[in-house]
Design a protein around this motif. Structure first.
Motif, short mmCIF file in Angstrom:
data_model
loop_
_atom_site.label_atom_id
_atom_site.label_comp_id
_atom_site.label_asym_id
_atom_site.label_seq_id
_atom_site.Cartn_x
_atom_site.Cartn_y
_atom_site.Cartn_z
N GLY A 24 0.80 -1.23 0.00
CA GLY A 24 0.00 0.00 0.00
C GLY A 24 0.83 1.28 0.00
O GLY A 24 0.28 2.37 0.01
N TRP A 25 2.14 1.13 0.00
CA TRP A 25 3.04 2.29 -0.02
C TRP A 25 3.75 2.37 -1.37
O TRP A 25 4.18 1.35 -1.91
N GLU A 26 3.90 3.58 -1.88
CA GLU A 26 4.72 3.77 -3.08
C GLU A 26 6.17 3.91 -2.63
O GLU A 26 6.54 4.92 -2.03
N MET A 27 6.97 2.86 -2.90
CA MET A 27 8.33 2.81 -2.37
C MET A 27 9.35 2.58 -3.49
O MET A 27 9.03 1.97 -4.51
N PRO A 28 10.59 3.03 -3.29
CA PRO A 28 11.63 2.79 -4.30
C PRO A 28 12.09 1.33 -4.26
O PRO A 28 12.47 0.84 -3.20
N VAL A 29 12.02 0.63 -5.39
CA VAL A 29 12.51 -0.76 -5.42
C VAL A 29 13.99 -0.78 -5.79
O VAL A 29 14.75 -1.63 -5.34
N GLN A 30 14.40 0.20 -6.62
CA GLN A 30 15.82 0.32 -6.95
C GLN A 30 16.10 1.71 -7.52
O GLN A 30 15.20 2.38 -8.01
N TYR A 31 17.35 2.13 -7.42
CA TYR A 31 17.80 3.39 -8.02
C TYR A 31 18.67 3.05 -9.23
O TYR A 31 18.26 3.19 -10.36
N LYS A 32 19.89 2.57 -8.97
CA LYS A 32 20.81 2.25 -10.07
C LYS A 32 20.71 0.80 -10.50
O LYS A 32 21.03 0.44 -11.63
N GLY A 33 20.32 -0.07 -9.60
CA GLY A 33 20.27 -1.50 -9.89
C GLY A 33 20.46 -2.28 -8.61
O GLY A 33 21.27 -1.90 -7.76
N ILE A 34 19.73 -3.38 -8.48
CA ILE A 34 19.73 -4.13 -7.22
C ILE A 34 21.13 -4.64 -6.88
O ILE A 34 21.58 -4.54 -5.73
N ILE A 35 21.85 -5.17 -7.86
CA ILE A 35 23.16 -5.77 -7.56
C ILE A 35 24.17 -4.71 -7.12
O ILE A 35 24.89 -4.88 -6.14
N GLU A 36 24.19 -3.58 -7.83
CA GLU A 36 25.12 -2.51 -7.46
C GLU A 36 24.81 -1.98 -6.06
O GLU A 36 25.71 -1.72 -5.25
N GLU A 37 23.51 -1.82 -5.77
CA GLU A 37 23.12 -1.31 -4.45
C GLU A 37 23.44 -2.34 -3.36
O GLU A 37 23.91 -2.00 -2.27
N HIS A 38 23.18 -3.60 -3.66
CA HIS A 38 23.48 -4.69 -2.72
C HIS A 38 24.98 -4.69 -2.37
O HIS A 38 25.36 -4.68 -1.20
N ASN A 39 25.82 -4.67 -3.41
CA ASN A 39 27.26 -4.70 -3.18
C ASN A 39 27.74 -3.45 -2.46
O ASN A 39 28.67 -3.50 -1.66
#
Lengths: 361, 127
Positions: A24-39
């Motif tokens: 029910g919330w509009e949330m950011p799932v990714q900015y630059k990319g999941i893998i880059e953000e994860h690392n």
């Protein structure tokens, strides 16, 4: 239905985030990319908007007794300044939600719950709190960001006079950040060191921007996509996957957070009975031996027998492998034993491994 | 982002016509919507597919998506590089990130594909 927005919604869009509906919330799932953000979080630091989380306060002379009746850990040992991870259970032992309990003062507790369960939790808490305790939902008056990763302390220290190195894991303090009073705890949902910062919604944009500016190259905004892969590698449960109304804490492998020899709490009798009779299912970690990515709800087999299902599965950015968590019949839960995951109709070999997949050095 | 020399499908694949063969991959839009691609499953050479039939899958960290044969035909080559380095699908969707090459059974099926301009209009309508 209109999606709810956190105070940082516009900032996420300006940063180029992909936005999704999350509970029910509009949330950011990714900015630059999941893998880059994860690392980025594993190697340096990442900043998460978690303002959607629920903050419920239980206060008053009867608050300790009231909270104890709700949660699976023994909170009599909790002193002001400390935090405990725990769960609320139904009488049959299934889980209402998992949460953090902050002991604020002798007669005051902050319960931080999952966004998608907040309304359900608030009703459950109000229904089950008797005596002299007041329950207040302060979620709309509370914003939250999480700074996670090995460089978190160094970055946040530049913004406050409080000596963060003295803060232990699972403790909290009032901390002034750029003139704003914040509740800062050394907690997180990534498997890394880090802090969760609670503040007034009016102050959160400034705090968010200050952390990004101060951290410079060492910090980046991180979306819910990487939040999930990070918590998953660390084998931290996600409600709706590893935990639910139909899964007990013992089946989820969270017996460490269930104190059956302490004071009574809702669900305790059912959990004692389950423990005595033998826990029928166990949550195991596995890695794929054949090609294919396991996904939530894929069936798990031992030979021809269906023995359970995948609760979370993904490619692991840190390990570079396909891994998963599965809830299976206990008799098959031995480490190193081979199982099969039905990946879109084809059985693919996998091996049970130790939990967690990842723990920081 | 959508080269003029390619044809496009409603399933967000691109088709490059090279004589009686076609090369097939997924579009810039498809890889962007999926996010980081971490796994690709491809058919084997000589496998045959009808137009619209699933020939493989592409998976990102968060999503699984089927790939559909845009036209009927027989597989003549697959891009083994993307099996080991699926990130090529993101970094080079039209070149190093191609998926399969097919021999076309019925070239009239190619007429039903969109050109670059039509595909971009289709994307706008889908948004």
């Amino acid at each position: 239905m209109t999606l709810k927005k956190t105070p940082l919604n516009e900032i996420h869009k300006e940063l180029g985030a992909k936005m999704v509906d999350f509970g029910g919330w509009e949330m950011p799932v990714q900015y630059k990319g999941i893998i880059e953000e994860h690392n980025g979080v594993r190697e340096k630091a990442g900043l998460f908007d978690v303002s959607h989380m629920g903050e419920i306060w239980v206060e008053g002379p009867g608050s300790t007794k009231a909270v104890q009746n709700l949660v699976t850990v023994d909170i009599s040992k909790l002193v002001p300044g400390k935090i405990s991870y725990t769960m609320m259970c139904y009488p049959h032992g299934g889980v209402v939600d998992d949460l953090l309990v902050y002991k604020m003062e002798e007669d005051s507790y902050l319960l931080v719950v999952n966004a998608s369960n907040k309304d359900k939790d608030f009703d459950w808490i109000k229904e089950n709190v008797s005596g002299d305790a007041k329950v207040t939902d302060k979620s709309d008056q509370t914003a939250q960001v999480a700074l996670q990763g090995p460089l978190s302390e160094e970055i946040l220290q530049k913004l406050t006079d409080v000596r963060l190195s003295e803060m232990g894991y699972y403790t909290w303090k009032w901390v002034e950040i750029d003139g704003a009073k914040c509740l800062v705890s050394r907690t997180g949902y990534t498997g890394e060191d880090g802090f969760e910062i609670y503040c007034d919604p009016q102050d959160v944009a400034n705090i968010w921007n200050k952390i990004l500016k101060t951290g410079g190259e060492d910090v980046q905004p991180v979306g819910l996509g990487a939040r999930d892969t990070l918590r998953f590698e660390a084998c931290m449960p996600l409600y709706g996957h590893e935990l639910s109304e139909n899964i007990t804490p013992l089946e989820a492998g969270l017996g460490y957070f269930v104190h059956l020899d302490g004071d009574d709490f809702i669900g305790k009798d059912a959990l004692i009975e389950q423990k005595e009779k033998g826990v029928p299912r166990k949550t195991v970690a596995f890695e794929m031996l054949e090609r294919g990515i396991p996904r939530a709800n894929y069936k798990v087999y031992k030979g021809e027998e269906e023995i359970g299902y995948v609760t979370t599965g993904s490619h692991s950015p840190t390990l570079g492998k396909s891994i998963g968590l599965a809830l299976i019949k206990s008799e098959y839960a031995q480490k190193d034993s081979e199982i099969a995951i039905s990946v879109r109709g084809k059985k693919r070999k996998a091996k049970i491994v130790s939990k967690p997949f990842y723990s920081r050095r | 982002m959508y080269p003029e020399n390619l044809k496009y499908t409603k399933d967000h694949e691109w088709v490059k016509i090279e004589g009686d063969k076609v090369k097939i991959g997924i579009t810039y839009h498809a890889q962007d919507a999926l996010g980081d691609v971490v796994f690709v499953e491809l058919p084997e050479v000589d496998d045959e597919f009808e137009a619209g039939e699933s020939f493989g899958t592409v998976e990102s960290v968060k999503a699984v998506s089927d790939c559909y044969a845009p036209v009927s035909g027989k597989i003549t080559a697959i891009n083994e590089d993307i099996l080991d380095s699926p990130e090529l699908v993101n970094s080079s969707p039209y070149d190093d990130g191609w998926f399969i090459e097919m021999e076309v059974t019925d070239s009239s099926e190619l007429d039903q594909l969109m050109n670059s301009e039509e595909y971009q209009k289709y994307l706008e309508e889908e948004e």
